[in-house]
Scaffold this motif. Structure first.
Motif, PDB file in Angstrom:
ATOM      1  N   THR A   1      -2.270  10.708  -4.687  1.00 32.15           N
ATOM      2  CA  THR A   1      -1.729   9.482  -4.305  1.00 32.15           C
ATOM      3  C   THR A   1      -0.422   9.046  -5.275  1.00 32.15           C
TER       4      THR A   1
ATOM      5  N   GLU B   1      -4.038  16.364   1.596  1.00 32.08           N
ATOM      6  CA  GLU B   1      -3.486  17.503   0.755  1.00 32.08           C
ATOM      7  C   GLU B   1      -4.733  18.664   0.344  1.00 32.08           C
TER       8      GLU B   1
ATOM      9  N   PHE C   1       7.041  13.601  -3.014  1.00 34.69           N
ATOM     10  CA  PHE C   1       7.110  12.388  -2.025  1.00 34.69           C
ATOM     11  C   PHE C   1       8.280  11.582  -2.441  1.00 34.69           C
TER      12      PHE C   1
ATOM     13  N   THR D   1       0.165  11.451   6.033  1.00 30.78           N
ATOM     14  CA  THR D   1       0.801  10.584   4.998  1.00 30.78           C
ATOM     15  C   THR D   1       0.942   9.225   5.221  1.00 30.78           C
TER      16      THR D   1
ATOM     17  N   ARG E   1       8.179  13.028   2.718  1.00 29.99           N
ATOM     18  CA  ARG E   1       7.134  14.157   2.160  1.00 29.99           C
ATOM     19  C   ARG E   1       8.034  15.384   2.371  1.00 29.99           C
TER      20      ARG E   1
ATOM     21  N   LEU F   1      -1.268  10.924   0.413  1.00 30.20           N
ATOM     22  CA  LEU F   1      -0.781  12.204   0.892  1.00 30.20           C
ATOM     23  C   LEU F   1      -2.003  13.135   1.015  1.00 30.20           C
TER      24      LEU F   1
ATOM     25  N   THR G   1       1.549   6.383  10.483  1.00 24.95           N
ATOM     26  CA  THR G   1       1.500   7.709   9.962  1.00 24.95           C
ATOM     27  C   THR G   1       2.789   8.344   9.920  1.00 24.95           C
TER      28      THR G   1
END
Length: 361
Positions: free
Chosen positions: A188, A99, A119, A80, A219, A97, A64
């Motif tokens: 994604t 969110e 990203f 992420t 990110r 990701l 991660t």
């Protein structure tokens, strides 16, 4: 062991670069870069933003993401992760990701995408050259890609006219975009990056098993306030927009992605191949850069470069331990230096570093 030829021709003005100011800055650059073994795809990959192919199911996730400055900073609030695959012609990336509020507004290719949540991919397949590639994408699948001639701190320039030829990308959203009235789950990114777009004439258009590249992922996450009409970037008490969060796969140690030496390593392996990365080479690489960082600190204090590890150890005593494993030869001329570093246990494992950041392995 075969000699590894690895050249970073980083030309710069001698004293006009960003320099590590003190040992605290130096210590923040000591975490071990991440390593990922990229398995070969066993099935065709459709670029649709989903990882529902058998090959993706077998691909391992990276760790991660962490804060770009490392473990000294709080754990990112949202998860992420990335996974990768390869075939002879392409590198495949899949990022997920987390969110709760998916948003994105930039639609023109090669605009500065990190002004949205985004990203980012930083890719250096050619270890004999200072150039590297940066790719940014938002939740609308708007791409910005560029070629860096070398890092900014060494006088590098960003070439936005360069394109990652035939790149394919897709975004999938588990939720709705730019809708502040609901709660989303994740988005994604899936990419297919042809190796022919990354390598130069004469280097071949295929990935080979056992190749090692440098890569990192970032990110950018802004702080937003949500109202009934949309998302507004949060401001501080002075009315200034709050700085973004920067979450990465392989932490740098400072808020600057343009430190390729701090990126992670990927190795392309076959399914049945034993996974192995040359730890002795990685140790030498780290040692070389540590000497470079400490020379910058020494320059800031003395307006000249050190001529021995003994001099550098006045700022950081532990650096003298390099002598246990490596033989060093300093060649100095006041404002310039060149240092040869050779392994005592493996004489063919060696490198040179100079004050301009030029490294030869």
């Amino acid at each position: 062991m075969k000699t590894v030829f690895f050249i970073l021709a980083l030309t710069l003005q001698t004293t006009t670069i960003f320099a590590q100011r003190n040992v605290g800055d130096f210590l923040r650059l000591q975490s071990k870069p991440e390593i990922y073994f990229v398995q070969k795809a066993q099935t065709a990959i459709e670029i649709d933003g989903k990882d529902d192919e058998i090959s993706w199911a077998k691909a391992a996730w990276t760790n991660t993401f962490k804060d770009i400055e490392g473990n000294s900073k709080p754990k990112p609030a949202l998860e992420t992760r990335v996974k990768m695959l390869w075939d002879n012609e392409n590198l495949y990336l899949f990022a997920k990701l987390e969110e709760p509020h998916i948003n994105g507004y930039l639609r023109q290719k090669d605009t500065i995408i990190y002004h949205d949540n985004d990203f980012e991919v930083f890719l250096k397949p050619n270890l004999q050259s200072p150039e590297y590639i940066e790719i940014e994408v938002n939740a609308l699948n708007t791409i910005m890609d560029l070629l860096m001639t070398k890092p900014y701190r060494f006088g590098g320039k960003a070439n936005l006219n360069w394109d990652t030829k035939d790149i394919q990308s897709a975004v999938y959203k588990d939720g709705t975009i730019n809708n502040p009235t609901d709660k989303d789950n994740f988005w994604t990114v899936e990419m297919k990056i042809p190796v022919k777009s990354l390598k130069y004439f004469g280097e071949g258009n295929q990935i080979k098993a056992n190749e090692v590249w440098k890569i990192n992922f970032s990110r950018v996450q802004w702080h937003y306030d949500v109202n009934g009409k949309g998302y507004i970037k949060r401001k501080d008490n002075t009315g200034k927009t709050l700085a973004e969060e920067n979450w990465v796969w392989s932490p740098i140690g400072l808020i600057n992605m343009h430190y390729p030496e701090r990126w992670g390593h990927i190795k392309f392996v076959d399914q049945d191949e034993q996974q192995f990365v040359d730890e002795q080479f990685l140790a030498l690489e780290k040692t070389v850069w540590n000497i470079f960082y400490m020379q910058q600190i020494y320059w800031n204090a003395n307006k000249r470069y050190a001529t021995s590890l003994d001099e550098l150890s006045k700022f950081y005593p532990e650096i003298i331990n390099i002598n246990k494993h490596y033989q060093l030869v300093f060649s100095n001329a006041n404002k310039f230096y060149r240092i040869e570093i050779k392994s005592k246990s493996q004489p063919d494992l060696k490198a040179t570093i100079d004050n301009q950041g030029n490294i030869y392995f």
